[in-house]
Design an enzyme around this catalytic site. Structure first.
Site, PDB file in Angstrom:
ATOM      1  N   SER A  71       0.832  -1.201   0.000  1.00  0.00           N
ATOM      2  CA  SER A  71       0.000   0.000   0.000  1.00  0.00           C
ATOM      3  C   SER A  71       0.876   1.265   0.000  1.00  0.00           C
ATOM      4  O   SER A  71       1.691   1.426  -0.899  1.00  0.00           O
ATOM      5  CB  SER A  71      -0.941  -0.066   1.200  1.00  0.00           C
ATOM      6  OG  SER A  71      -2.006   0.828   1.046  1.00  0.00           O
ATOM      7  N   ASP A  99     -10.132  -3.080  -5.337  1.00  0.00           N
ATOM      8  CA  ASP A  99      -9.180  -2.156  -4.731  1.00  0.00           C
ATOM      9  C   ASP A  99      -9.094  -0.921  -5.623  1.00  0.00           C
ATOM     10  O   ASP A  99      -8.840  -1.053  -6.829  1.00  0.00           O
ATOM     11  CB  ASP A  99      -7.809  -2.861  -4.651  1.00  0.00           C
ATOM     12  CG  ASP A  99      -6.746  -1.997  -3.983  1.00  0.00           C
ATOM     13  OD1 ASP A  99      -7.051  -0.846  -3.621  1.00  0.00           O
ATOM     14  OD2 ASP A  99      -5.607  -2.482  -3.835  1.00  0.00           O
ATOM     15  N   HIS A 121      -8.295  -4.771  -1.038  1.00  0.00           N
ATOM     16  CA  HIS A 121      -7.158  -4.058  -0.468  1.00  0.00           C
ATOM     17  C   HIS A 121      -6.979  -4.391   1.018  1.00  0.00           C
ATOM     18  O   HIS A 121      -7.928  -4.318   1.784  1.00  0.00           O
ATOM     19  CB  HIS A 121      -7.345  -2.545  -0.618  1.00  0.00           C
ATOM     20  CG  HIS A 121      -6.096  -1.787  -0.293  1.00  0.00           C
ATOM     21  ND1 HIS A 121      -5.105  -1.567  -1.210  1.00  0.00           N
ATOM     22  CD2 HIS A 121      -5.644  -1.241   0.861  1.00  0.00           C
ATOM     23  CE1 HIS A 121      -4.112  -0.906  -0.651  1.00  0.00           C
ATOM     24  NE2 HIS A 121      -4.405  -0.699   0.607  1.00  0.00           N
TER      25      HIS A 121
END
Ligand SMILES: *[C@@H]1O[C@H](CO)[C@@H](O)[C@H](O)[C@H]1NC(C)=O
Ligand SMILES: *[C@@H]1O[C@H](CO)[C@@H](O)[C@H](O)[C@H]1NC(C)=O
Ligand SMILES: *[C@@H]1O[C@H](CO)[C@@H](O)[C@H](O)[C@H]1NC(C)=O
Length: 406
Positions: A194, A349, A379
């Protein structure tokens, strides 16, 4: 009395059902788990906003505190048996806090092993080395390598480029002092998830240009955030409503990292932070939707000089073109020297297309890319590998990529 209680019960049940009514994609693996994760994230966010409103702390401070406490409690129940056979030490690399995981067998034998720098996610504003302890320990143990997990400074207390600078400093120290940790300096890779994937990609781009340093062997990017130019990519448009990571929250993270002024959320969400001129420049080509939707026509772009691009009045907004902030904004010339790259993306995501586009552009620039895409995943699913076999498969594929490429 009974009627009254029953009435209260019904009202509470209806409210709860309404509140917990998460949008759940039909083909997601473990729909209940996905929905619970969404409800938890939404609740944590709402508590953080409420706390800010009541003057208890700012939103990012509250997010950090609430999520940190929840995860910390879960970890205490679980214990740290996964660290067996590892020597784990908190120390400093170039004035940056890091945790080093070294297999005990390595120190004993004195043989040189590969190394990995890991940069944790959390929107540049929260989470820590602790939260990713199990994953980083597992990588060190299963591969018999030394892992360095970086406790970089967080936004908005420390705006860009603080986190980037810390990750560069720690990575350089590791490359320069690898022998102290029984590590072969030519076999050091970097990875992150991320916002940590953003930082790992940014560090890799920066270090390619540094003379006199061993080269990073590989970069492994897990659902990375790579651009803040276009918040209407197909994945933002299709999945921006999911509470596991919504478009609105992702924009909040970017703004905390950029300038700590959330009043620009709507402007960014409408792509009004970029001028018509910028929307027709080469940078728009770097996020061409054709990379995701092959039947679209390629975007027609006109190369223009970075200095001559105009922006609206938003503090630091020109930084969105800086590859240290948004690696997808790097020119093709800068991409071609990157090491072999692993990119993991999930279907559900908003950041899916950031990863898809980076993988596509790197391949085109001649970089060897392995792109793992998980159709039924979302995600942040990776740490849920205890209960989600798709996540466990993803962890295993990630580790086996590192095994072959470090
Ligand atoms: C960030 O902005 C918020 C809202 O304006 C403010 O309360 C907070 O103090 C700022 N944080 C920092 C570290 O500047
Ligand atoms: C954020 O930006 C708005 C609009 O330019 C401005 O009015 C406000 O003072 C800024 N907030 C902070 C905390 O700087
Ligand atoms: C974005 O710009 C368009 C066109 O100028 C305008 O109509 C719209 O209101 C703006 N939206 C936001 C949220 O700034």
């Amino acid at each position: 009395m009974v009627v009254k209680s029953a009435l209260v019960f019904v009202v509470v049940a209806v409210l709860l059902t309404y509140y917990c009514n998460e949008p759940v994609p039909l083909d997601i693996a473990h729909p209940t788990q996905f929905a619970s994760f969404g409800v938890v994230m939404r609740t944590v966010w709402n508590m953080a906003i409420l706390g800010d409103y009541l003057g208890v702390g700012t939103e990012p401070q509250n997010l950090r505190y609430i999520l940190g406490s929840l995860i910390g409690a879960a970890q205490r129940v679980k214990g740290t048996s996964y660290r067996e056979g590892l020597d784990c030490r908190d120390t400093m690399f170039n004035r940056v806090r890091v945790r080093v995981y070294e297999p005990v067998s390595v120190a004993k034998s004195g043989a040189k092993v590969p190394g990995l720098v890991y940069i944790h996610g959390g929107g540049w504003v929260m989470l820590s080395v602790d939260v990713f302890d199990e994953l980083t320990a597992r990588v060190a143990r299963e591969l018999g390598i030394v892992v360095v997990s970086v406790e970089y400074r967080l936004a908005p207390e420390h705006l860009f480029p603080a986190a980037f600078d810390d990750c560069v400093a720690a990575t350089k120290f590791f490359l320069q002092n690898a022998e102290l940790y029984n590590v072969d300096r030519t076999r050091i890779g970097i990875s992150g998830d991320s916002s940590g994937g953003n930082l790992a990609a940014a560090v890799t781009l920066a270090l390619v240009k540094e003379k006199g340093l061993p080269k990073l062997k590989t970069q492994a990017l897990i659902y990375p955030a790579l651009q803040a130019l276009d918040f209407n990519t197909p994945s933002y448009t299709d999945h921006g409503h999911l509470n596991t990571l919504s478009k609105e929250k992702m924009i909040s993270y970017w703004l905390w990292y950029l300038n700590n002024n959330s009043s620009f959320k709507e402007v960014l969400g409408a792509n009004n932070h970029t001028s018509e001129q910028l929307k027709k420049s080469q940078y728009a080509g770097y996020v061409d939707h054709k990379m995701v939707r092959p039947n679209l026509r390629p975007k027609v772009v006109t190369p223009i000089k970075k200095e001559s691009i105009k922006f609206p009045e938003i503090p630091n907004v020109a930084t969105i073109l800086d590859p240290r902030f948004a690696p997808l904004m790097a020119d093709d010339d800068d991409l071609k020297d990157l090491p072999p790259t692993f990119v993991m993306t999930c279907e559900y995501d908003v950041l899916r297309d950031d990863g898809v586009m980076y993988a596509t552009r790197l391949r085109k620039a001649g970089v060897r890319v392995e792109h793992d895409h998980y159709e039924r995943a979302f995600h942040g699913f990776l740490p849920q590998n205890d209960v989600n076999e798709v996540a466990e498969t993803a962890v295993q594929n990630y580790i086996s990529y590192l095994k072959k490429n470090l």
